[in-house]
Design a protein around this motif. Structure first.
Motif, short mmCIF file in Angstrom:
data_model
loop_
_atom_site.label_atom_id
_atom_site.label_comp_id
_atom_site.label_asym_id
_atom_site.label_seq_id
_atom_site.Cartn_x
_atom_site.Cartn_y
_atom_site.Cartn_z
N MET A 88 -14.71 -0.14 -9.59
CA MET A 88 -13.79 -0.31 -11.10
C MET A 88 -12.71 0.30 -11.98
O MET A 88 -11.92 -0.05 -12.98
N MET A 89 -11.78 0.82 -11.07
CA MET A 89 -10.94 1.78 -10.58
C MET A 89 -9.97 0.18 -10.33
O MET A 89 -8.72 0.39 -10.58
N THR A 90 -10.13 -0.14 -9.12
CA THR A 90 -9.22 -1.84 -9.48
C THR A 90 -9.24 -2.35 -10.14
O THR A 90 -7.74 -2.73 -10.43
N ASP A 91 -10.25 -2.54 -11.16
CA ASP A 91 -10.37 -3.33 -11.99
C ASP A 91 -9.47 -2.35 -13.59
O ASP A 91 -8.16 -3.25 -13.89
N GLY A 92 -8.93 -0.95 -13.59
CA GLY A 92 -8.93 -0.27 -14.27
C GLY A 92 -7.18 -0.84 -14.74
O GLY A 92 -6.31 -1.14 -14.74
N VAL A 93 -6.49 -1.25 -12.88
CA VAL A 93 -5.40 -1.20 -12.77
C VAL A 93 -4.82 -2.33 -12.68
O VAL A 93 -3.99 -2.45 -13.67
N LYS A 94 -5.86 -3.40 -12.52
CA LYS A 94 -5.39 -4.60 -12.64
C LYS A 94 -5.46 -5.11 -14.33
O LYS A 94 -4.52 -5.48 -15.00
N HIS A 95 -6.19 -3.85 -15.21
CA HIS A 95 -6.00 -4.25 -16.24
C HIS A 95 -4.49 -3.89 -16.87
O HIS A 95 -4.11 -4.83 -18.12
N PHE A 96 -4.66 -3.04 -15.90
CA PHE A 96 -2.64 -2.35 -16.18
C PHE A 96 -1.28 -3.70 -16.08
O PHE A 96 -0.48 -2.92 -16.44
N ASN A 97 -1.56 -4.41 -15.05
CA ASN A 97 -0.91 -5.42 -14.29
C ASN A 97 -0.25 -4.60 -13.30
O ASN A 97 0.98 -4.77 -12.99
N LYS A 98 -0.64 -3.29 -13.08
CA LYS A 98 -0.16 -2.43 -11.97
C LYS A 98 -0.42 -2.09 -10.62
O LYS A 98 -0.11 -2.05 -9.25
N GLU A 99 -0.74 -3.51 -10.20
CA GLU A 99 -1.98 -3.89 -8.75
C GLU A 99 -0.88 -3.90 -7.85
O GLU A 99 -1.02 -3.88 -6.51
N GLY A 100 0.71 -4.06 -8.48
CA GLY A 100 1.18 -4.07 -7.48
C GLY A 100 2.51 -3.44 -7.09
O GLY A 100 2.58 -2.59 -5.38
N GLU A 101 1.98 -2.73 -7.37
CA GLU A 101 2.54 -0.50 -7.37
C GLU A 101 2.08 -0.04 -6.78
O GLU A 101 1.96 0.78 -6.20
N VAL A 102 0.40 -0.37 -7.33
CA VAL A 102 -0.94 1.54 -7.61
C VAL A 102 -1.62 0.93 -6.57
O VAL A 102 -2.63 -0.78 -6.96
N LYS A 103 -2.08 1.38 -5.44
CA LYS A 103 -3.20 0.54 -4.90
C LYS A 103 -4.07 1.56 -4.60
O LYS A 103 -3.80 2.90 -4.71
N VAL A 104 -5.80 0.68 -4.91
CA VAL A 104 -6.35 1.34 -4.88
C VAL A 104 -7.42 1.43 -3.49
O VAL A 104 -7.88 1.06 -2.70
N TYR A 105 -7.58 2.82 -2.67
CA TYR A 105 -8.49 3.55 -1.19
C TYR A 105 -9.01 3.84 -1.09
O TYR A 105 -9.32 5.44 -1.72
N ASP A 106 -10.08 3.94 -0.83
CA ASP A 106 -10.98 4.81 -0.01
C ASP A 106 -10.60 5.84 0.46
O ASP A 106 -9.61 5.58 1.85
N VAL A 107 -11.04 7.03 0.70
CA VAL A 107 -10.31 8.41 1.60
C VAL A 107 -10.60 7.32 2.98
O VAL A 107 -9.83 7.99 4.71
N ALA A 108 -11.45 6.99 3.44
CA ALA A 108 -12.02 5.79 5.16
C ALA A 108 -10.70 5.26 5.31
O ALA A 108 -10.29 5.41 6.08
N GLU A 109 -10.39 4.97 3.98
CA GLU A 109 -9.11 3.80 4.53
C GLU A 109 -8.07 4.41 5.14
O GLU A 109 -7.37 4.10 5.50
N LEU A 110 -7.63 5.26 3.73
CA LEU A 110 -6.57 6.25 4.29
C LEU A 110 -6.48 6.61 5.66
O LEU A 110 -5.15 6.04 6.46
N ILE A 111 -7.82 7.55 6.02
CA ILE A 111 -7.17 7.90 7.35
C ILE A 111 -7.29 6.82 8.28
O ILE A 111 -6.38 6.35 9.49
N ALA A 112 -7.65 5.17 8.34
CA ALA A 112 -8.55 4.49 8.87
C ALA A 112 -6.58 3.56 9.36
O ALA A 112 -6.07 3.36 10.89
N SER A 113 -6.13 3.43 8.26
CA SER A 113 -4.59 2.97 8.23
C SER A 113 -3.69 3.66 8.91
O SER A 113 -2.52 3.01 9.22
N ALA A 114 -3.93 5.30 8.03
CA ALA A 114 -2.19 6.00 8.48
C ALA A 114 -2.73 6.19 10.60
O ALA A 114 -1.80 6.43 11.05
N GLN A 115 -4.24 6.19 10.70
CA GLN A 115 -4.32 6.30 12.20
C GLN A 115 -4.27 4.62 12.93
O GLN A 115 -4.43 4.45 14.04
N ASP A 116 -3.20 3.55 12.45
CA ASP A 116 -3.86 2.23 12.78
C ASP A 116 -4.59 1.28 13.31
O ASP A 116 -4.82 1.06 14.31
N LEU A 117 -5.74 1.75 12.61
CA LEU A 117 -7.32 1.55 13.67
C LEU A 117 -7.11 -0.05 13.23
O LEU A 117 -7.25 -0.38 12.02
#
Lengths: 261, 432
Positions: free
Chosen positions: A232-261
């Motif tokens: 829903m949030m991803t679609d909402g961000v796309k509605h405002f054409n902001k998907e380039g600047e604003v990313k929607v992530y799950d908390v798990a993804e933030l941690i995994a990506s911060a740790q280069d997992l």
């Protein structure tokens, strides 16, 4: 990093007893975007060397959408089937990748004979960090502005507001709050089985209303902890054409990506 | 005992009898609901009631309305102590019978004046919010002319009662200062002393007439108000307390388990289970009408004061859908009143809460997010009614939106709300 995803059946065959069952959920199993969250959770579990297993093809819908839509029969049929499987494996502890599965397993299965300790993946990540099993440093999110959208079934439904926030704070990022947050958080629009139907007639989509509120903060990231909120949030961000600047992530993804997992 | 004391006594007894009769009907109506045993966790319930109902903890989430409400609440509760004196004076023909308490009496009367001023200010602020600022939640579609008038009437009555109270005190002061017989020197009047200047030019006879008139207006007003309250949204002043006491203590995400369904599902899973006797009454699933709801849900309806915090927090309502949790509660109460009246008159009743009052379109707009439940200052649960009505739509009428019927089929056939096979459930683990 290679993912290790043992199934419950394999563990039992090898004479191992996993300490926790990872309940993936339907979205986490089939939805392309949500599968990335599932993989992030697995990477975290692997990294922290948690002995876990999944049910794999023995997992089935918890029945949550059926129950919210008023189909108690279907819900209880699903619940009884799942409880037979879970009790068969003598499962004690479950972590879910979805607040809806979390709520149903935790609150609604006990009445039908399914008694487990159930936690949401953001709670598990918090526990892993607190116990030192998982080290988190800011990484790519250091100093970035992140706002957290409370999933209804984690927040209001089960009063868990702090775990996801405390995990995000470990990233040395700037956590900013929307006006409607925590107990006052606004739904993404997907709950109550809305995910599986068209919205009733109105003058705005709920996810557009919510995305508008989040985007007004000019965040780099909108974080959440639910695969349906993700959609829903991803679609909402796309509605405002902001998907380039604003990313929607799950908390798990933030941690995994911060740790280069 | 003079004639006025007899009139007072008759009025008083009459008003309380009428009130008791109406309460009896309301209690009967609430008991039309399904049984639900909530005599558990007494200590926990008491704690929640102390915090939420007595302590008004959820009111102050919105500070302006919250503080104003607390002014009225405290004023109303404490000033009712004076009713005791009014009753004794009215029956015995005395004047300020507790005056012998001296300094303490002065303190109490002075406190009442401050509290009364608080009530007066809050009522005026509330009227301004409703009628001049026109806050959106007081003007949404379900706020038709009666609910709006109901609110304005209550505030106006309260303002009139307070004005009578101050006028009574103001004239009394002048009479006291003149040493008029019967008007004993008693009380302290920090507020009405300024108001009494208006009356100093009048003769003692006129003053006595004014004082007596407002005294009678005040007590008659209170007795009228007492009987108005159970017909009005204002009934929350009594029901808020039991309503919070019996409110849901479980996590909000836990929806009730339907035992009737469990019995049937167990039969399907376990052929050796005992089936119900063949002559057992057929079970009805979910709620079609008010008598299918539980007594707590019906008490919720009588407790609702139509403040609209639920609706103004509802994601469906905010985005223009027809659903309004407040309307769900108002409809439940209206239908229950109608159902009860038909029962009393023994007139056939062909209507039901579902369809005649609440439409499927409203019900299917709900995201079950619990914002309405969270927002309610007295823990009313509109969501549980929405779900019970949905249950009836789905399990009795097979009347789910087509997309949801498709979702049910998927869950039933392949264990997921989408058309993916259960055998493919672990495929993600092998994808890069």
């Amino acid at each position: 990093m290679e993912m290790k995803v043992p199934t419950m059946a394999e563990c039992i065959a090898n004479g191992e007893v996993p300490e926790i069952l990872f309940w993936v959920g339907c979205a986490g199993s089939f939805d392309d975007r949500a599968k990335k969250i599932t993989k992030a959770i697995v990477k975290i579990l692997n990294k922290a060397e948690v002995k876990f297993a999944v049910l794999g093809t023995e997992e089935s819908c918890t029945g949550d959408p059926a129950k919210r839509a008023g189909n108690e029969f279907l819900f209880q049929m699903q619940a009884f089937t799942n409880i037979q499987v879970l009790n068969g494996y003598e499962v004690k502890k479950i972590v879910t990748g979805c607040p809806h599965c979390f709520n149903t397993l935790k609150n609604e299965y006990p009445d039908l004979g399914g008694n487990y300790e159930v936690i949401h993946h953001t709670q598990l990540i918090q526990q892993l960090i607190d116990s030192g099993k998982l080290k988190v440093e800011g990484g790519s999110f250091k100093g970035k502005k992140i706002t957290f959208h409370d999933p209804c079934y984690l927040g209001r439904a089960n009063s868990e507001y702090e775990a996801p926030r405390s995990v995000i704070e470990k990233l040395d990022s700037e956590l900013t709050e929307m006006k409607r947050s925590r107990a006052n958080g606004l739904c993404c629009g997907a709950g109550g089985a809305q995910m599986f139907k068209e919205a009733e007639h109105g003058d705005k989509e709920v996810n557009v209303e919510r995305a508008e509120e989040a985007l007004a903060l000019n965040p780099s990231v909108i974080a959440t902890g639910c695969p349906f909120c993700m959609t829903m949030m991803t679609d909402g961000v796309k509605h405002f054409n902001k998907e380039g600047e604003v990313k929607v992530y799950d908390v798990a993804e933030l941690i995994a990506s911060a740790q280069d997992l | 005992m003079g004639i006025s004391n007899i009139i007072f006594l008759l009025l008083f007894v009459g008003a309380f009898t009428l009130f008791a009769l109406k309460i009896k009907t309301i209690v009967r109506n609430i008991r039309l609901g399904r049984d639900q045993n909530l005599n558990d966790n007494f200590a926990e319930r008491l704690k929640v009631m102390s915090l939420v109902a007595i302590g008004q903890s959820k009111m102050v989430v919105r500070p302006v309305a919250g503080i104003m409400h607390i002014l009225i609440y405290i004023g109303f509760v404490i000033m009712n102590i004076e009713l005791l004196e009014i009753i004794i004076d009215g029956v015995a023909g005395t004047h300020r019978v507790f005056a012998f308490l001296g300094g303490f009496y002065d303190f109490v009367i002075a406190s009442f004046e401050f509290l009364g001023l608080g009530v007066l200010i809050a009522c005026i602020v509330f009227l301004i919010r409703r009628n001049i600022i026109k806050l959106k939640r007081f003007w949404s579609t379900e706020m038709t002319s009666w609910p709006r008038s109901d609110a304005n009437l209550i505030l106006t009555i309260e303002i009139l009662l307070m004005t009578a109270f101050f006028t009574m005190n103001a004239t009394d002061q002048v009479l006291q200062s003149r040493g008029v017989e019967h008007y004993v020197q008693a009380g302290a009047y920090p507020i009405s002393q300024y108001y009494s200047a208006l009356f100093t030019g009048l003769s003692s006879e006129t003053l006595i007439m004014i004082e007596r008139s407002v005294w009678w207006f005040h007590i008659c007003g209170i007795l009228f108000f007492l009987n108005y309250v159970p017909y009005s949204k204002h009934f929350h002043i009594l029901l808020a307390f039991p309503n919070v006491f019996y409110s849901n203590l479980n996590p909000k995400g836990k929806f009730s388990n339907m035992e009737s369904v469990t019995n049937e599902v167990k039969l399907m899973f376990d052929p050796s289970a005992t089936p119900p006797p063949a002559d057992a009454a057929p079970v009805k699933f979910g709620a079609k009408d008010v008598n299918d709801l539980s007594w707590v849900q019906l008490m919720n309806a009588y407790s609702c004061t139509e403040c609209g915090r639920c609706t103004s927090n509802c994601p469906a309502n905010i985005t223009g859908k027809k659903l309004s949790p407040r309307k769900i509660m108002m409809d439940t109460r209206d239908r229950l009143e109608e159902y009860g009246k038909n029962l009393d008159k023994k007139t056939p009743d062909t209507k039901s809460l579902l369809h005649d009052y609440i439409t499927p379109e409203e019900l299917w707009a709900c995201t079950s997010c619990n914002a309405c439940v969270e927002a309610c200052p007295i823990n009313i649960d509109p969501l549980s009614i929405i779900i019970d009505l949905r249950r009836n739509l789905v399990m009795e009428e097979s009347n789910a939106p087509a997309a949801l019927a498709g979702m049910f089929t998927n869950v039933e056939n392949n264990g997921a709300p989408w058309q993916f096979g259960q055998a493919d459930r672990l495929n993600w683990a092998n994808e890069a």
